[in-house]
Structure formats: C-alpha cells, structure tokens
Motif scaffolding. Structure first.
Motif, PDB file in Angstrom:
ATOM      1  N   MET A 241      30.822  42.297  44.602  1.00 16.73           N
ATOM      2  CA  MET A 241      31.568  41.191  42.985  1.00 16.73           C
ATOM      3  C   MET A 241      33.521  41.816  43.596  1.00 16.73           C
ATOM      4  O   MET A 241      33.697  40.678  43.423  1.00 16.73           O
ATOM      5  CB  MET A 241      31.265  42.117  41.887  1.00 16.73           C
ATOM      6  CG  MET A 241      32.052  41.775  40.777  1.00 16.73           C
ATOM      7  SD  MET A 241      31.502  39.957  40.358  1.00 16.73           S
ATOM      8  CE  MET A 241      30.403  39.934  39.600  1.00 16.73           C
ATOM      9  N   SER A 245      34.459  37.993  44.154  1.00 22.43           N
ATOM     10  CA  SER A 245      35.419  37.173  43.391  1.00 22.43           C
ATOM     11  C   SER A 245      36.977  37.622  43.690  1.00 22.43           C
ATOM     12  O   SER A 245      37.671  36.257  44.004  1.00 22.43           O
ATOM     13  CB  SER A 245      34.905  37.734  42.000  1.00 22.43           C
ATOM     14  OG  SER A 245      35.583  39.198  42.425  1.00 22.43           O
ATOM     15  N   CYS A 285      34.225  43.931  38.519  1.00 24.88           N
ATOM     16  CA  CYS A 285      33.674  44.570  39.317  1.00 24.88           C
ATOM     17  C   CYS A 285      33.286  46.053  38.254  1.00 24.88           C
ATOM     18  O   CYS A 285      32.290  46.543  38.557  1.00 24.88           O
ATOM     19  CB  CYS A 285      34.852  45.574  40.096  1.00 24.88           C
ATOM     20  SG  CYS A 285      34.955  43.958  41.795  1.00 24.88           S
TER      21      CYS A 285
END
Length: 370
Positions: A241, A245, A285
């Motif tokens: 993540m 991201s 996260c």
C-alpha cells in the motif's frame, strides 16, 4: 537522461523516473507530450511570469549517479537507511504508547492516559525505551525495503516489456514492494522482537544491550523470529500500500493539482509533493496493516502465545481498532517523512525524486531503445 546506451537498453522503462530531455527543455511545449496524456501546454511567455516554485529543476547533466547502476542502488539503499531508521526512532514515544495500548488496554485506556501512565511510572526518559533496537531494526529494514524495491521494480518491468510495464504499472509497484518487504522483514524481525519486549514489560531490560541476551536466553535464537509470519502479514500489505499508493497519489498530484509538469517544478516543490503523497499513503497503510500489527505486539509480548490466543483476548473488533487512531497519526507522519527524506537524499546525490510521470507505451519503448 545522462545514461549510457548500454545501460539504458538493460534497465527498466525510464518513465518511472522520467526527466526532461534536452529537446524538451528547449521548447515551450515540452509538457504537451507525456505525463499520462494530460497535454498541458504553456506558451513561451508564461515562463517569465510563472512563480518561482515552477522553476525548472536542475538539468540532466548535473546528475552524479548513473540511473540503475550499482551506485544508484547503493544510493537508494543509503536513503532507505536514513529515512526509516531516523523516523522510526523519532516516533518511539508514540510507538511505545501504541504497543502498550495493544497489550494492556485496561491500564492504557487512551492516548492521553497512556502518556500519563508512562510518565508517572517511568519518567520522561521512559518515553524512549527501546530506541536502540528501533533504530537498528528499521535502518536494516529501510535499506532492504527501498533498495530492493528499486531493483524489483526494474526487474519486473524488464520482464513485462515497455507496453505492459505501462499498462500494468500498479501491479509492478505491488509486486516489487512485496518482494522487497519479504527480505526487509528478515532484517527487522529480531530487533522488533526485542523492542516490543523491552517496551511492554517494565523491568525486563533497559534496552538492546541487556534485552537481546536475556531474550535469547529465555527463548533461544529461534524465538527472535517467532513473529516473522505475523510481521510479514503486517508489513507486506503495509509496504504494498505504501509504495503503490504513493506512486499513484504523486502521479495524480502532478496531473490534476499542479499547473506545470514535474520537470518544471523546483526541487523543493517536488519534495513537498513527496511528503504529501507519503502522508496520505501512510494513512492507508495504517488501516490495512493494523490487525497484523496488533498480532505482532501480542505475540512478542507473551511467551508461547499463539494467534488464536490473540484473537480470543482482543476480539475481532479489537484486532482491527485497538490503537488505530494513534497508529494513523504515527504512520501517516512517519511515511510522509520517510518519502520526504528518501527523495531529499536522492536529490542530494543527483537523482530525480520518485514517481510523478507516466507516458504512453510508445514513449516508454522509445526510451528503452535509447
């Protein structure tokens, strides 16, 4: 990019670290092609009136490190050590309260009361209990996390080829970060085990120097890796993540928020984007990895504890929520600072900041051909 033809042919699509070419720098329409097809065009007279923040970044020949060379990976590894080790050590007080809230919620009921209990029982110096294993453990983790991420991102992009590397770039980010974190957690796990024990069991040890021998004597060297599976369960989704991201958020910031291509932004603005993208990525996260974080704290605190014991004591709701608000604040700040420090280190050695540009497959293919 100031890279030899031989090096360029062997390495990943340079769109992942695209920088303006000499030709692009000489034309007022350098932003028109690429950047995800955004077609941002600025007339030549606008350059004189554009704010200083949009001043063109240092040109390619100023680079001191050749992209994707051994020196490049060494620089990324060093940047990872700096960013992860220092940031995790700095937030030790938050981590200390968070771990104790997870282990003993009856005593550490909230963030404010948790700090109050620690201050009353251990004094101000108690807030940094476990800072040495934190620094060493997360420095090793950062070295592997960032260094191997850059390596695997290149490796998987080479396998995919230019068209698929652009089409499936998010999958490449996910695969590269997951592969890197598997290795990084092997470096982190022993120090994480000692850190949790020192932080959550008052009187167990003062720090690493006496805590590590005491831990090994009680549980053996294998005990240092008792938490490796839940650590992977926490850190692999977290890192997937964190990197995927971040890359996506930074690309969107340059595409939709900043009225100039990345190549025309100052380095200070680019580092600001890195911090902002990192902070948002950090919040995501924390949410994704929090149940596993509760498991890691529980297992490393109690000898012989199992995952079933943790679920029974904490409950499913507690597994997902206990200590989460504090962890969101901690991880968001931590991740933003890590990306800011990491990219600042890259800039210092003459490398571009991470992410922000994604051209068409045809452009990526041409860049690979050199």
């Amino acid at each position: 990019m100031a890279v030899s033809d031989r090096s360029r042919n062997a390495l990943l699509p340079s769109f992942l670290y695209a920088a303006p070419s000499a030709a692009a720098a000489s034309t007022p329409f350098s932003a028109a092609a690429g950047i995800g097809g955004r077609g941002l065009v600025a007339p030549s007279h606008a350059a004189a009136t554009r704010p200083a923040a949009w001043a063109r970044a240092p040109s390619e020949p100023s680079r001191k490190v050749e992209m994707y060379s051994p020196a490049f990976y060494a620089a990324c590894t060093a940047g990872g050590i700096t960013s992860c080790g220092l940031t995790h050590m700095t937030v030790t007080p938050l981590d200390l309260v968070k771990c104790n809230m997870q282990i003993d919620p009856a005593k550490y009921k909230s963030i404010s009361s948790g700090f109050g209990v620690l201050l009353k029982e251990q004094g101000a110096k108690g807030f940094f209990r476990g800072w040495v294993p934190t620094l060493i453990g997360y420095s090793g983790q950062g070295a592997c996390k960032f260094g191997f991420y850059e390596f695997f991102k290149k490796y998987y992009s080479d396998i995919a080829g230019p068209e698929n590397a652009v089409k499936y770039k998010t999958l490449i980010y996910l695969a590269g970060s997951a592969s890197a974190e598997v290795i990084a957690d092997v470096a982190l796990c022993p120090m994480e085990a000692v850190k949790v024990r020192v932080q959550t069991q008052p009187g167990f040890a003062k720090g690493l120097s006496d805590g590590l021998p005491k831990f090994v004597k009680a549980e053996g060297y294998a005990g240092l890796y008792k938490g490796i599976v839940p650590l992977w369960g926490r850190q692999i989704p977290y890192t997937m993540m964190k990197f995927s991201s971040f890359e996506t958020i930074v690309e969107m910031i340059y595409k939709y928020t900043i009225p100039a291509p990345k190549s025309e932004c100052s380095k200070s603005l680019q580092l600001g984007v890195s911090f902002a993208g990192g902070y948002v990525a950090g919040v995501l996260c924390a949410i994704v990895s929090h149940p596993a974080d509760n498991l890691v704290s529980f297992l490393n605190n109690a000898k012989g504890a199992t995952v079933g014991d943790a679920v029974k004591k904490l409950g499913l709701w507690g597994l997902f929520t206990r200590g989460l608000p504090l962890r969101i604040v901690m991880i968001g700040t931590l991740t933003g600072a890590q990306w800011g420090i990491y990219d600042a280190f890259k800039v210092m050695v003459g490398l571009p900041t991470t992410g922000g540009v994604a051209p068409t497959p045809a452009a990526a293919g041409e860049q690979l051909k050199g």
